[in-house]
Design a protein around this motif. Structure first.
Motif, PDB file in Angstrom:
ATOM      1  N   SER A 164      83.842 -51.041   6.717  1.00 37.91           N
ATOM      2  CA  SER A 164      84.558 -49.960   6.025  1.00 37.91           C
ATOM      3  C   SER A 164      84.194 -49.902   4.540  1.00 37.91           C
ATOM      4  CB  SER A 164      86.064 -50.148   6.192  1.00 37.91           C
ATOM      5  OG  SER A 164      86.475 -51.359   5.604  1.00 37.91           O
ATOM      6  N   ALA A 165      83.007 -50.361   4.184  1.00 37.39           N
ATOM      7  CA  ALA A 165      82.584 -50.390   2.779  1.00 37.39           C
ATOM      8  C   ALA A 165      82.495 -48.994   2.172  1.00 37.39           C
ATOM      9  CB  ALA A 165      81.243 -51.107   2.651  1.00 37.39           C
ATOM     10  N   LYS A 166      82.130 -48.004   2.961  1.00 32.48           N
ATOM     11  CA  LYS A 166      82.004 -46.645   2.422  1.00 32.48           C
ATOM     12  C   LYS A 166      83.364 -46.064   2.040  1.00 32.48           C
ATOM     13  CE  LYS A 166      77.710 -45.381   4.697  1.00 32.48           C
ATOM     14  NZ  LYS A 166      76.859 -45.424   3.539  1.00 32.48           N
ATOM     15  N   THR A 167      84.386 -46.309   2.849  1.00 30.88           N
ATOM     16  CA  THR A 167      85.715 -45.807   2.502  1.00 30.88           C
ATOM     17  C   THR A 167      86.293 -46.575   1.309  1.00 30.88           C
ATOM     18  OG1 THR A 167      86.744 -47.248   4.149  1.00 30.88           O
ATOM     19  CG2 THR A 167      86.205 -45.012   4.831  1.00 30.88           C
ATOM     20  N   ILE A 168      85.993 -47.864   1.218  1.00 24.40           N
ATOM     21  CA  ILE A 168      86.449 -48.646   0.063  1.00 24.40           C
ATOM     22  C   ILE A 168      85.755 -48.141  -1.196  1.00 24.40           C
ATOM     23  CG2 ILE A 168      86.466 -50.941  -0.968  1.00 24.40           C
ATOM     24  CD1 ILE A 168      86.702 -52.057   1.897  1.00 24.40           C
ATOM     25  N   ARG A 169      84.459 -47.820  -1.089  1.00 17.90           N
ATOM     26  CA  ARG A 169      83.725 -47.289  -2.237  1.00 17.90           C
ATOM     27  C   ARG A 169      84.301 -45.943  -2.679  1.00 17.90           C
ATOM     28  NH1 ARG A 169      77.629 -44.994  -2.521  1.00 17.90           N
ATOM     29  NH2 ARG A 169      77.479 -44.938  -4.780  1.00 17.90           N
ATOM     30  N   TYR A 170      84.680 -45.100  -1.716  1.00 19.06           N
ATOM     31  CA  TYR A 170      85.274 -43.812  -2.047  1.00 19.06           C
ATOM     32  C   TYR A 170      86.602 -44.001  -2.781  1.00 19.06           C
ATOM     33  CZ  TYR A 170      87.517 -39.293  -1.596  1.00 19.06           C
ATOM     34  OH  TYR A 170      88.170 -38.124  -1.880  1.00 19.06           O
ATOM     35  N   GLU A 171      87.437 -44.889  -2.267  1.00 18.29           N
ATOM     36  CA  GLU A 171      88.722 -45.142  -2.915  1.00 18.29           C
ATOM     37  C   GLU A 171      88.528 -45.740  -4.307  1.00 18.29           C
ATOM     38  OE1 GLU A 171      92.933 -47.401  -1.971  1.00 18.29           O
ATOM     39  OE2 GLU A 171      91.496 -47.063  -0.352  1.00 18.29           O
ATOM     40  N   LEU A 172      87.537 -46.608  -4.448  1.00 20.96           N
ATOM     41  CA  LEU A 172      87.219 -47.185  -5.750  1.00 20.96           C
ATOM     42  C   LEU A 172      86.734 -46.097  -6.713  1.00 20.96           C
ATOM     43  CD1 LEU A 172      86.874 -49.823  -7.393  1.00 20.96           C
ATOM     44  CD2 LEU A 172      84.546 -49.912  -6.508  1.00 20.96           C
ATOM     45  N   ALA A 173      85.938 -45.177  -6.210  1.00 21.49           N
ATOM     46  CA  ALA A 173      85.431 -44.082  -7.041  1.00 21.49           C
ATOM     47  C   ALA A 173      86.567 -43.204  -7.539  1.00 21.49           C
ATOM     48  CB  ALA A 173      84.423 -43.255  -6.251  1.00 21.49           C
ATOM     49  N   GLN A 174      87.591 -43.000  -6.721  1.00 21.93           N
ATOM     50  CA  GLN A 174      88.740 -42.207  -7.149  1.00 21.93           C
ATOM     51  C   GLN A 174      89.487 -42.903  -8.290  1.00 21.93           C
ATOM     52  OE1 GLN A 174      89.309 -39.091  -6.043  1.00 21.93           O
ATOM     53  NE2 GLN A 174      87.386 -39.445  -4.974  1.00 21.93           N
ATOM     54  N   ARG A 175      89.504 -44.229  -8.266  1.00 17.62           N
ATOM     55  CA  ARG A 175      90.230 -44.990  -9.291  1.00 17.62           C
ATOM     56  C   ARG A 175      89.464 -45.083 -10.609  1.00 17.62           C
ATOM     57  NH1 ARG A 175      94.174 -48.917  -7.550  1.00 17.62           N
ATOM     58  NH2 ARG A 175      94.769 -48.477  -5.409  1.00 17.62           N
ATOM     59  N   GLN A 185      85.905 -43.836 -15.863  1.00 13.30           N
ATOM     60  CA  GLN A 185      85.187 -44.915 -16.540  1.00 13.30           C
ATOM     61  C   GLN A 185      83.716 -44.989 -16.146  1.00 13.30           C
ATOM     62  OE1 GLN A 185      88.136 -45.736 -14.882  1.00 13.30           O
ATOM     63  NE2 GLN A 185      89.512 -46.348 -16.520  1.00 13.30           N
ATOM     64  N   LEU A 186      83.406 -44.697 -14.881  1.00 16.24           N
ATOM     65  CA  LEU A 186      82.031 -44.793 -14.386  1.00 16.24           C
ATOM     66  C   LEU A 186      81.557 -43.451 -13.860  1.00 16.24           C
ATOM     67  CD1 LEU A 186      82.119 -48.101 -12.319  1.00 16.24           C
ATOM     68  CD2 LEU A 186      81.177 -47.758 -14.582  1.00 16.24           C
ATOM     69  N   ARG A 187      80.329 -43.127 -14.160  1.00 20.90           N
ATOM     70  CA  ARG A 187      79.759 -41.891 -13.652  1.00 20.90           C
ATOM     71  C   ARG A 187      79.375 -42.048 -12.184  1.00 20.90           C
ATOM     72  NH1 ARG A 187      75.157 -39.612 -17.214  1.00 20.90           N
ATOM     73  NH2 ARG A 187      76.958 -39.321 -18.531  1.00 20.90           N
ATOM     74  N   LYS A 188      78.759 -43.182 -11.849  1.00 19.23           N
ATOM     75  CA  LYS A 188      78.324 -43.437 -10.481  1.00 19.23           C
ATOM     76  C   LYS A 188      78.810 -44.826 -10.072  1.00 19.23           C
ATOM     77  CE  LYS A 188      74.246 -43.736  -7.620  1.00 19.23           C
ATOM     78  NZ  LYS A 188      72.798 -43.873  -7.595  1.00 19.23           N
ATOM     79  N   VAL A 189      79.489 -44.891  -8.948  1.00 19.41           N
ATOM     80  CA  VAL A 189      80.007 -46.170  -8.453  1.00 19.41           C
ATOM     81  C   VAL A 189      78.897 -46.864  -7.675  1.00 19.41           C
ATOM     82  CG1 VAL A 189      81.737 -47.252  -6.974  1.00 19.41           C
ATOM     83  CG2 VAL A 189      82.349 -45.286  -8.361  1.00 19.41           C
ATOM     84  N   PRO A 190      78.660 -48.151  -7.945  1.00 21.08           N
ATOM     85  CA  PRO A 190      77.586 -48.856  -7.238  1.00 21.08           C
ATOM     86  C   PRO A 190      77.892 -49.057  -5.756  1.00 21.08           C
ATOM     87  CG  PRO A 190      78.746 -50.330  -8.743  1.00 21.08           C
ATOM     88  CD  PRO A 190      79.309 -48.973  -8.947  1.00 21.08           C
ATOM     89  N   GLU A 191      76.840 -49.264  -4.981  1.00 19.76           N
ATOM     90  CA  GLU A 191      77.001 -49.619  -3.570  1.00 19.76           C
ATOM     91  C   GLU A 191      77.704 -50.970  -3.513  1.00 19.76           C
ATOM     92  OE1 GLU A 191      76.088 -48.107  -0.664  1.00 19.76           O
ATOM     93  OE2 GLU A 191      75.437 -46.340  -1.768  1.00 19.76           O
ATOM     94  N   LEU A 192      78.587 -51.132  -2.536  1.00 21.13           N
ATOM     95  CA  LEU A 192      79.358 -52.363  -2.419  1.00 21.13           C
ATOM     96  C   LEU A 192      78.824 -53.233  -1.291  1.00 21.13           C
ATOM     97  CD1 LEU A 192      82.954 -50.908  -2.797  1.00 21.13           C
ATOM     98  CD2 LEU A 192      81.594 -52.042  -4.546  1.00 21.13           C
ATOM     99  N   GLN A 193      78.676 -54.516  -1.587  1.00 20.27           N
ATOM    100  CA  GLN A 193      78.325 -55.513  -0.586  1.00 20.27           C
ATOM    101  C   GLN A 193      79.360 -56.626  -0.695  1.00 20.27           C
ATOM    102  OE1 GLN A 193      74.349 -56.727  -1.580  1.00 20.27           O
ATOM    103  NE2 GLN A 193      73.445 -54.838  -0.820  1.00 20.27           N
ATOM    104  N   PHE A 194      79.912 -57.040   0.428  1.00 24.41           N
ATOM    105  CA  PHE A 194      80.974 -58.037   0.428  1.00 24.41           C
ATOM    106  C   PHE A 194      80.476 -59.332   1.059  1.00 24.41           C
ATOM    107  CE2 PHE A 194      83.117 -53.936   0.437  1.00 24.41           C
ATOM    108  CZ  PHE A 194      83.933 -54.080  -0.667  1.00 24.41           C
ATOM    109  N   TYR A 195      80.798 -60.439   0.395  1.00 23.86           N
ATOM    110  CA  TYR A 195      80.403 -61.758   0.861  1.00 23.86           C
ATOM    111  C   TYR A 195      81.624 -62.669   0.849  1.00 23.86           C
ATOM    112  CZ  TYR A 195      75.702 -60.067  -0.067  1.00 23.86           C
ATOM    113  OH  TYR A 195      74.545 -59.324  -0.070  1.00 23.86           O
ATOM    114  N   LEU A 196      81.582 -63.676   1.706  1.00 22.95           N
ATOM    115  CA  LEU A 196      82.666 -64.646   1.775  1.00 22.95           C
ATOM    116  C   LEU A 196      82.474 -65.692   0.685  1.00 22.95           C
ATOM    117  CD1 LEU A 196      85.161 -65.698   3.277  1.00 22.95           C
ATOM    118  CD2 LEU A 196      83.619 -66.999   4.734  1.00 22.95           C
ATOM    119  N   ASP A 197      83.516 -65.926  -0.098  1.00 21.00           N
ATOM    120  CA  ASP A 197      83.491 -66.962  -1.129  1.00 21.00           C
ATOM    121  C   ASP A 197      84.182 -68.194  -0.556  1.00 21.00           C
ATOM    122  OD1 ASP A 197      83.297 -68.399  -3.451  1.00 21.00           O
ATOM    123  OD2 ASP A 197      85.045 -67.454  -4.377  1.00 21.00           O
TER     124      ASP A 197
END
Length: 111
Positions: free
Chosen positions: A69-80, A84-96
């Motif tokens: 669901s990274a694309k929907t998270i990126r969309y929600e992040l872009a709304q927030r 501040q940002l013109r273009k929101v970067p692509e999101l990649q999630f890793y386990l810490d």
């Protein structure tokens, strides 16, 4: 070496992603997801978010669901961060797993 702009964007993305995951905690049935770090590439096109998941036995499943669901998270992040940002970067999630690693070291030292 991370530039000042990369550091500022990393902090902004970490704060906003943490808030998104905090709001989603009610839907995950007791699984807590926290954002431990965000690293942005020098060209600001990719953001790597490192997530801690509690309880750890569900971490692989949660990371897979979040990556799906990274694309929907990126969309929600872009709304927030649209002011501040013109273009929101692509999101990649890793386990810490640094907390698991530290707990393992502590248990080995106690033996």
């Amino acid at each position: 070496m991370e530039t000042t702009r990369q550091a500022k964007i990393s902090r902004l993305l970490q704060k906003e992603l943490s808030e998104i995951f905090r709001q989603q905690t009610a839907k995950t049935h007791g699984v807590i997801v926290s954002v431990s770090a965000v690293r942005v590439t020098p060209d600001l096109s990719i953001a790597r978010a490192y997530l801690s998941v509690f309880p750890t036995d569900k971490s692989a499943e949660m990371i897979e669901n979040i990556n799906n669901s990274a694309k929907t998270i990126r969309y929600e992040l872009a709304q927030r961060v649209r002011f501040q940002l013109r273009k929101v970067p692509e999101l990649q999630f890793y386990l810490d797993d640094s907390l698991d690693y530290a707990a393992n070291i502590d248990s080995l030292l106690n033996q």
